[in-house]
Design a protein around this motif. Sequence first.
Motif, mmCIF file in Angstrom:
data_model
loop_
_atom_site.group_PDB
_atom_site.id
_atom_site.type_symbol
_atom_site.label_atom_id
_atom_site.label_comp_id
_atom_site.label_asym_id
_atom_site.label_seq_id
_atom_site.Cartn_x
_atom_site.Cartn_y
_atom_site.Cartn_z
ATOM 1 N N ASN A 283 -37.232 8.281 -33.013
ATOM 2 C CA ASN A 283 -36.355 8.598 -31.884
ATOM 3 C C ASN A 283 -37.113 9.618 -31.022
ATOM 4 O O ASN A 283 -36.855 10.818 -31.067
ATOM 5 N N ARG A 284 -38.069 9.126 -30.252
ATOM 6 C CA ARG A 284 -39.106 9.947 -29.666
ATOM 7 C C ARG A 284 -38.599 11.110 -28.815
ATOM 8 O O ARG A 284 -39.250 12.153 -28.744
ATOM 9 N N ASP A 285 -37.472 10.947 -28.181
ATOM 10 C CA ASP A 285 -36.982 12.003 -27.290
ATOM 11 C C ASP A 285 -35.833 12.787 -27.906
ATOM 12 O O ASP A 285 -35.114 13.505 -27.203
ATOM 13 N N ASN A 286 -35.670 12.642 -29.219
ATOM 14 C CA ASN A 286 -34.664 13.435 -29.937
ATOM 15 C C ASN A 286 -35.218 13.775 -31.319
ATOM 16 O O ASN A 286 -34.604 13.518 -32.341
ATOM 17 N N SER A 287 -36.421 14.372 -31.322
ATOM 18 C CA SER A 287 -37.094 14.653 -32.585
ATOM 19 C C SER A 287 -37.938 15.920 -32.462
ATOM 20 O O SER A 287 -38.798 16.024 -31.578
ATOM 21 N N GLN A 288 -37.685 16.870 -33.361
ATOM 22 C CA GLN A 288 -38.546 18.037 -33.482
ATOM 23 C C GLN A 288 -39.693 17.657 -34.430
ATOM 24 O O GLN A 288 -39.485 17.526 -35.624
#
Length: 322
Positions: A283-288
């Motif tokens: 989830n590339r834009d919701n991942s630390q």
Amino acid sequence: MSSLTAVLYGALVAYLGGWFLGFWTGNFSLLLFMLTVVTLVYWLAERFRFKPQREAAAVALEAQDAQRRAELARMGIQRVDGDVQEAKAKLLMQPWWLDWTAGLFPVILIVFVLRSFLFEPFKIPSGSMVPTLLVGDLILVNKFHYGVRLPVINKKIIDNNPVQRGDVMVFRYPADPRLDYIKRIVAIPGDEVAYLNQKLSINGQPVTTVAQGEHYDDDSLSYAPLFTEKLGDVEHQIRVDPRRGAYYGPEPKTFPFAQNCRYSPEGVVCKVPPGHYFALGDNRDNSQDSRFWGFVPDENIVGKAFFVWMNFGNLGRIGAFH
């Protein structure tokens, strides 16, 4: 010994209670190791001291009863009341503090060996690996895939398969090794990895992606484009939100080997140092992930995730994944 056992159980309850209530972060590997050691000590004491003492007392009781009956027989008394079998059974019975320590040792030992060297279960707590893994998935991690490591200290003693691009790996969070993270390895030692304008490249070669339409995420209640991505031989799905910008926090970066990374408004380019890996969430834009906190050291590896064994909200999730 019963008082000591009560104190040990009290300490265990206090530790677990504080962990559950959030007063401190527990270390289950260390706890399981300590339980194995303590119950082993009780098991050895039971086998070589307490049980022989109880058996000797039972034999002495039977001998005393036999001597008493023989003396009465010499006096002409053949019928003797009383049966020592019930008393003998009570003498041979384990006290509660041995039943709940030495008696648990084989079970705890099996769990310790399975969890430390073979397979370990984890629960997915966040949506950083959507759509591959969902919140609530209960997964299995292969602990020996990358090599055999000593429990607690995580020291590798036997090497096995190398880490490959595309592997879904569980590792100890570099910024706080008490926490376990799960991400996908996209770059290995020596690679130059770039994530610019939401596009992934390895060593100057764009990673192949194919659009798959829209994806709805139950966790964030939102739609975003879905892609199939191929890393090495591994083909998997990723979620990319074009509404999110490439902001990875304030400069300067302070994680180890931060000098290997260059940040810009378009994204980040990093040279992976020896013995380290670069990890991203699907989830590339919701991942630390490594874009924010840096590289994953080899000594932090826990194992390779490979199977969803249960999701109580969606039984169709059970099965292997890539």
